[in-house]
Design a protein around this motif. Structure first.
Motif, PDB file in Angstrom:
ATOM      1  N   SER A   3      -5.684   5.233   6.906  1.00  0.00           N
ATOM      2  CA  SER A   3      -4.709   4.732   5.946  1.00  0.00           C
ATOM      3  C   SER A   3      -3.547   4.049   6.657  1.00  0.00           C
ATOM      4  CB  SER A   3      -4.208   5.888   5.079  1.00  0.00           C
ATOM      5  OG  SER A   3      -3.264   5.422   4.146  1.00  0.00           O
ATOM      6  N   LYS A   4      -2.999   4.698   7.684  1.00  0.00           N
ATOM      7  CA  LYS A   4      -1.887   4.117   8.448  1.00  0.00           C
ATOM      8  C   LYS A   4      -2.321   2.842   9.182  1.00  0.00           C
ATOM      9  CE  LYS A   4       0.816   8.297   9.218  1.00  0.00           C
ATOM     10  NZ  LYS A   4       2.035   7.931   8.550  1.00  0.00           N
ATOM     11  N   TRP A   5      -3.520   2.859   9.736  1.00  0.00           N
ATOM     12  CA  TRP A   5      -4.041   1.683  10.425  1.00  0.00           C
ATOM     13  C   TRP A   5      -4.066   0.503   9.471  1.00  0.00           C
ATOM     14  CZ3 TRP A   5      -8.443  -1.119   9.207  1.00  0.00           C
ATOM     15  CH2 TRP A   5      -8.798  -2.118  10.125  1.00  0.00           C
TER      16      TRP A   5
ATOM     17  N   GLY B 100      -0.942  -5.505   7.953  1.00  0.00           N
ATOM     18  CA  GLY B 100      -0.184  -6.556   7.280  1.00  0.00           C
ATOM     19  C   GLY B 100      -0.328  -6.598   5.773  1.00  0.00           C
ATOM     20  N   ALA B 101       0.724  -7.145   5.155  1.00  0.00           N
ATOM     21  CA  ALA B 101       0.786  -7.237   3.695  1.00  0.00           C
ATOM     22  C   ALA B 101      -0.240  -8.216   3.130  1.00  0.00           C
ATOM     23  CB  ALA B 101       2.189  -7.641   3.267  1.00  0.00           C
ATOM     24  N   ASP B 102      -0.714  -9.139   3.961  1.00  0.00           N
ATOM     25  CA  ASP B 102      -1.691 -10.115   3.482  1.00  0.00           C
ATOM     26  C   ASP B 102      -3.122  -9.603   3.562  1.00  0.00           C
ATOM     27  OD1 ASP B 102       0.231 -11.969   2.819  1.00  0.00           O
ATOM     28  OD2 ASP B 102       0.211 -12.904   4.810  1.00  0.00           O
ATOM     29  N   CYS B 103      -3.265  -8.307   3.823  1.00  0.00           N
ATOM     30  CA  CYS B 103      -4.592  -7.700   3.909  1.00  0.00           C
ATOM     31  C   CYS B 103      -4.586  -6.388   3.103  1.00  0.00           C
ATOM     32  CB  CYS B 103      -4.942  -7.447   5.370  1.00  0.00           C
ATOM     33  SG  CYS B 103      -6.669  -7.076   5.657  1.00  0.00           S
ATOM     34  N   PRO B 104      -4.321  -6.479   1.779  1.00  0.00           N
ATOM     35  CA  PRO B 104      -4.177  -5.261   0.982  1.00  0.00           C
ATOM     36  C   PRO B 104      -5.519  -4.566   0.724  1.00  0.00           C
ATOM     37  CG  PRO B 104      -4.035  -7.172  -0.437  1.00  0.00           C
ATOM     38  CD  PRO B 104      -4.126  -7.688   0.979  1.00  0.00           C
ATOM     39  N   ALA B 105      -5.417  -3.264   0.511  1.00  0.00           N
ATOM     40  CA  ALA B 105      -6.573  -2.448   0.148  1.00  0.00           C
ATOM     41  C   ALA B 105      -6.044  -1.233  -0.603  1.00  0.00           C
ATOM     42  CB  ALA B 105      -7.343  -2.002   1.386  1.00  0.00           C
ATOM     43  N   VAL B 106      -6.904  -0.582  -1.329  1.00  0.00           N
ATOM     44  CA  VAL B 106      -6.502   0.618  -2.055  1.00  0.00           C
ATOM     45  C   VAL B 106      -7.640   1.628  -1.988  1.00  0.00           C
ATOM     46  CG1 VAL B 106      -7.331  -0.192  -4.315  1.00  0.00           C
ATOM     47  CG2 VAL B 106      -5.508   1.490  -4.208  1.00  0.00           C
TER      48      VAL B 106
ATOM     49  N   MET C  32       0.852  -1.173   0.000  1.00  0.00           N
ATOM     50  CA  MET C  32       0.000   0.000   0.000  1.00  0.00           C
ATOM     51  C   MET C  32       0.896   1.234   0.000  1.00  0.00           C
ATOM     52  SD  MET C  32      -2.987   1.104   2.688  1.00  0.00           S
ATOM     53  CE  MET C  32      -4.020  -0.274   2.293  1.00  0.00           C
ATOM     54  N   SER C  33       0.565   2.209  -0.817  1.00  0.00           N
ATOM     55  CA  SER C  33       1.392   3.419  -0.880  1.00  0.00           C
ATOM     56  C   SER C  33       1.061   4.359   0.275  1.00  0.00           C
ATOM     57  CB  SER C  33       1.178   4.134  -2.214  1.00  0.00           C
ATOM     58  OG  SER C  33      -0.154   4.553  -2.329  1.00  0.00           O
ATOM     59  N   THR C  34       1.925   5.339   0.471  1.00  0.00           N
ATOM     60  CA  THR C  34       1.703   6.292   1.547  1.00  0.00           C
ATOM     61  C   THR C  34       0.656   7.328   1.141  1.00  0.00           C
ATOM     62  OG1 THR C  34       3.486   7.671   0.749  1.00  0.00           O
ATOM     63  CG2 THR C  34       4.054   6.041   2.415  1.00  0.00           C
ATOM     64  N   GLU C  35       0.086   7.957   2.115  1.00  0.00           N
ATOM     65  CA  GLU C  35      -0.903   9.017   1.890  1.00  0.00           C
ATOM     66  C   GLU C  35      -0.219  10.174   1.172  1.00  0.00           C
ATOM     67  OE1 GLU C  35      -4.156  11.345   1.688  1.00  0.00           O
ATOM     68  OE2 GLU C  35      -4.152   9.266   2.323  1.00  0.00           O
ATOM     69  N   ARG C  36      -0.768  10.595   0.026  1.00  0.00           N
ATOM     70  CA  ARG C  36      -0.128  11.640  -0.769  1.00  0.00           C
ATOM     71  C   ARG C  36      -0.773  13.003  -0.578  1.00  0.00           C
ATOM     72  NH1 ARG C  36      -0.967   7.514  -4.513  1.00  0.00           N
ATOM     73  NH2 ARG C  36      -2.637   8.745  -5.375  1.00  0.00           N
ATOM     74  N   THR C  37      -2.050  13.053  -0.313  1.00  0.00           N
ATOM     75  CA  THR C  37      -2.744  14.342  -0.303  1.00  0.00           C
ATOM     76  C   THR C  37      -2.891  14.936   1.087  1.00  0.00           C
ATOM     77  OG1 THR C  37      -4.886  13.260  -0.139  1.00  0.00           O
ATOM     78  CG2 THR C  37      -4.062  13.743  -2.360  1.00  0.00           C
ATOM     79  N   ASN C  38      -2.869  14.090   2.111  1.00  0.00           N
ATOM     80  CA  ASN C  38      -3.006  14.517   3.507  1.00  0.00           C
ATOM     81  C   ASN C  38      -4.327  15.193   3.829  1.00  0.00           C
ATOM     82  OD1 ASN C  38      -0.517  13.513   4.408  1.00  0.00           O
ATOM     83  ND2 ASN C  38       0.507  15.230   3.423  1.00  0.00           N
ATOM     84  N   TRP C  39      -5.331  15.041   3.012  1.00  0.00           N
ATOM     85  CA  TRP C  39      -6.628  15.620   3.353  1.00  0.00           C
ATOM     86  C   TRP C  39      -7.644  14.545   3.713  1.00  0.00           C
ATOM     87  CZ3 TRP C  39     -10.669  14.032   0.373  1.00  0.00           C
ATOM     88  CH2 TRP C  39     -10.394  13.591  -0.911  1.00  0.00           C
ATOM     89  N   ARG C  40      -7.323  13.297   3.432  1.00  0.00           N
ATOM     90  CA  ARG C  40      -8.217  12.228   3.847  1.00  0.00           C
ATOM     91  C   ARG C  40      -7.859  11.827   5.264  1.00  0.00           C
ATOM     92  NH1 ARG C  40      -7.233   9.552  -1.853  1.00  0.00           N
ATOM     93  NH2 ARG C  40      -5.145   9.859  -1.087  1.00  0.00           N
ATOM     94  N   ASP C  41      -8.529  10.848   5.793  1.00  0.00           N
ATOM     95  CA  ASP C  41      -8.237  10.393   7.143  1.00  0.00           C
ATOM     96  C   ASP C  41      -6.965   9.547   7.128  1.00  0.00           C
ATOM     97  OD1 ASP C  41      -8.155   9.506   9.726  1.00  0.00           O
ATOM     98  OD2 ASP C  41     -10.295   9.127   9.827  1.00  0.00           O
ATOM     99  N   GLU C  42      -5.845  10.191   7.368  1.00  0.00           N
ATOM    100  CA  GLU C  42      -4.551   9.524   7.322  1.00  0.00           C
ATOM    101  C   GLU C  42      -4.444   8.429   8.378  1.00  0.00           C
ATOM    102  OE1 GLU C  42       0.175  10.611   6.910  1.00  0.00           O
ATOM    103  OE2 GLU C  42      -1.226  12.163   7.529  1.00  0.00           O
ATOM    104  N   ARG C  43      -5.157   8.606   9.507  1.00  0.00           N
ATOM    105  CA  ARG C  43      -5.111   7.576  10.562  1.00  0.00           C
ATOM    106  C   ARG C  43      -5.633   6.236  10.041  1.00  0.00           C
ATOM    107  NH1 ARG C  43      -8.624   9.845  15.004  1.00  0.00           N
ATOM    108  NH2 ARG C  43      -9.678  10.525  13.144  1.00  0.00           N
TER     109      ARG C  43
END
Length: 141
Positions: free
Chosen positions: A14-16, A21-27, A1-12
Protein backbone atom coordinates in the motif's frame (compact mmCIF):
# COMPACT_ATOMS: atom_id res chain seq x y z
CA UNK A 1 -5.08 7.06 -2.07
CA UNK A 2 -6.15 6.73 1.56
CA UNK A 3 -3.98 5.34 4.31
CA UNK A 4 -4.10 1.72 5.43
CA UNK A 5 -6.92 1.45 7.99
CA UNK A 6 -6.92 -2.18 9.09
CA UNK A 7 -3.18 -2.94 9.27
CA UNK A 8 -3.73 -6.60 8.45
CA UNK A 9 -3.06 -6.41 4.74
CA UNK A 10 0.38 -5.93 3.26
CA UNK A 11 0.94 -2.33 4.31
CA UNK A 12 4.29 -2.26 2.47
CA UNK A 13 2.53 -2.70 -0.87
CA UNK A 14 0.00 0.00 0.00
CA UNK A 15 2.77 2.46 0.94
CA UNK A 16 4.78 1.52 -2.15
CA UNK A 17 1.83 2.31 -4.41
CA UNK A 18 1.12 5.60 -2.62
CA UNK A 19 4.72 6.65 -3.24
CA UNK A 20 4.75 6.05 -6.99
CA UNK A 21 2.74 9.20 -7.58
CA UNK A 22 -0.68 10.79 -7.85
CA UNK A 23 -0.83 10.05 -11.57
CA UNK A 24 -0.87 6.32 -10.87
CA UNK A 25 -3.96 5.85 -8.65
CA UNK A 26 -5.25 2.51 -7.40
CA UNK A 27 -7.71 1.36 -4.78
CA UNK A 28 -8.07 -1.79 -2.77
CA UNK A 29 -11.68 -2.87 -2.47
CA UNK A 30 -13.34 -4.65 0.42
CA UNK A 31 -14.05 -8.04 -1.13
CA UNK A 32 -14.27 -7.95 -4.91
CA UNK A 33 -15.37 -11.18 -6.55
CA UNK A 34 -15.74 -12.17 -10.16
CA UNK A 35 -18.91 -14.24 -10.31
CA UNK A 36 -18.30 -16.63 -13.19
CA UNK A 37 -19.67 -19.69 -14.96
CA UNK A 38 -17.61 -22.16 -16.97
CA UNK A 39 -14.68 -19.75 -17.11
CA UNK A 40 -16.79 -16.81 -18.32
CA UNK A 41 -17.20 -13.69 -16.17
CA UNK A 42 -20.88 -13.17 -15.40
CA UNK A 43 -20.76 -10.26 -12.90
CA UNK A 44 -18.42 -8.28 -10.72
CA UNK A 45 -19.60 -7.91 -7.11
CA UNK A 46 -18.00 -5.89 -4.38
CA UNK A 47 -19.16 -7.40 -1.11
CA UNK A 48 -19.12 -5.07 1.92
CA UNK A 49 -19.92 -5.78 5.55
CA UNK A 50 -22.83 -3.69 6.82
CA UNK A 51 -20.55 -1.89 9.33
CA UNK A 52 -18.23 -0.62 6.59
CA UNK A 53 -18.04 2.96 5.48
CA UNK A 54 -20.89 3.46 3.04
CA UNK A 55 -19.44 3.86 -0.42
CA UNK A 56 -19.96 6.85 -2.66
CA UNK A 57 -20.58 5.22 -6.00
CA UNK A 58 -19.38 8.34 -7.86
CA UNK A 59 -15.81 7.76 -6.64
CA UNK A 60 -13.19 7.26 -9.39
CA UNK A 61 -12.62 3.67 -8.24
CA UNK A 62 -16.24 2.80 -9.10
CA UNK A 63 -15.91 4.62 -12.43
CA UNK A 64 -12.95 2.33 -13.20
CA UNK A 65 -14.98 -0.76 -12.24
CA UNK A 66 -17.91 0.43 -14.38
CA UNK A 67 -15.49 0.86 -17.28
CA UNK A 68 -14.23 -2.72 -16.86
CA UNK A 69 -17.74 -4.12 -16.68
CA UNK A 70 -18.97 -2.06 -19.64
CA UNK A 71 -16.27 -3.56 -21.82
CA UNK A 72 -17.15 -7.05 -20.60
CA UNK A 73 -20.90 -6.29 -20.77
CA UNK A 74 -21.48 -7.71 -17.29
CA UNK A 75 -23.31 -6.42 -14.21
CA UNK A 76 -21.45 -4.46 -11.54
CA UNK A 77 -23.11 -4.77 -8.13
CA UNK A 78 -22.17 -3.62 -4.66
CA UNK A 79 -23.70 -5.93 -2.09
CA UNK A 80 -23.75 -5.00 1.59
CA UNK A 81 -24.36 -8.04 3.78
CA UNK A 82 -25.47 -8.45 7.40
CA UNK A 83 -23.47 -10.20 10.14
CA UNK A 84 -25.66 -13.30 9.98
CA UNK A 85 -25.73 -13.31 6.14
CA UNK A 86 -29.54 -13.18 6.05
CA UNK A 87 -29.85 -9.67 4.58
CA UNK A 88 -28.20 -8.50 1.38
CA UNK A 89 -28.53 -4.89 0.15
CA UNK A 90 -27.74 -4.98 -3.55
CA UNK A 91 -26.88 -1.80 -5.46
CA UNK A 92 -26.81 -1.98 -9.27
CA UNK A 93 -23.89 0.14 -10.48
CA UNK A 94 -24.23 -0.13 -14.25
CA UNK A 95 -26.86 -0.68 -16.92
CA UNK A 96 -26.15 -4.43 -17.00
CA UNK A 97 -26.91 -4.70 -13.28
CA UNK A 98 -30.09 -2.65 -13.71
CA UNK A 99 -31.40 -5.43 -15.94
CA UNK A 100 -31.40 -7.64 -12.83
CA UNK A 101 -32.15 -5.13 -10.06
CA UNK A 102 -34.65 -2.29 -10.14
CA UNK A 103 -32.60 0.13 -8.06
CA UNK A 104 -31.14 -0.60 -4.63
CA UNK A 105 -32.83 -3.75 -3.36
CA UNK A 106 -32.82 -5.53 -0.01
CA UNK A 107 -32.78 -9.30 -0.51
CA UNK A 108 -32.91 -12.35 1.70
CA UNK A 109 -30.10 -14.88 1.45
CA UNK A 110 -32.29 -17.08 -0.77
CA UNK A 111 -33.13 -14.17 -3.06
CA UNK A 112 -29.46 -13.17 -3.38
CA UNK A 113 -28.42 -16.73 -4.19
CA UNK A 114 -31.27 -17.06 -6.66
CA UNK A 115 -30.14 -13.84 -8.36
CA UNK A 116 -26.57 -15.17 -8.65
CA UNK A 117 -27.90 -18.34 -10.29
CA UNK A 118 -30.17 -16.38 -12.67
CA UNK A 119 -27.31 -14.07 -13.72
CA UNK A 120 -25.50 -17.26 -14.74
CA UNK A 121 -28.56 -18.40 -16.73
CA UNK A 122 -29.13 -21.23 -14.28
CA UNK A 123 -31.96 -22.36 -12.03
CA UNK A 124 -31.35 -22.47 -8.29
CA UNK A 125 -31.68 -26.11 -7.20
CA UNK A 126 -34.83 -26.36 -5.02
CA UNK A 127 -33.16 -28.67 -2.49
CA UNK A 128 -30.49 -26.00 -1.95
CA UNK A 129 -33.10 -23.38 -1.08
CA UNK A 130 -34.80 -25.81 1.32
CA UNK A 131 -31.45 -26.35 3.08
CA UNK A 132 -31.03 -22.59 3.41
CA UNK A 133 -34.51 -22.18 4.93
CA UNK A 134 -33.67 -24.86 7.50
CA UNK A 135 -30.35 -23.17 8.31
CA UNK A 136 -32.00 -19.76 8.71
CA UNK A 137 -34.69 -21.16 11.03
CA UNK A 138 -32.05 -22.83 13.24
CA UNK A 139 -30.05 -19.58 13.48
CA UNK A 140 -33.12 -17.52 14.37
CA UNK A 141 -34.43 -19.91 17.07
Amino acid sequence: MSTERTNWRDERLSKWHQNIGADCPAVDLDFLLVEYDRGEAMALVEYKHHRCRRPTFQEPSYAALRDLCAGAEIPLICCIYSDDLTTWDAYPLNIHAELWLNGPTQLTENQWIDLLYRIRGRITPPQFLIQLETKIKSVIQ
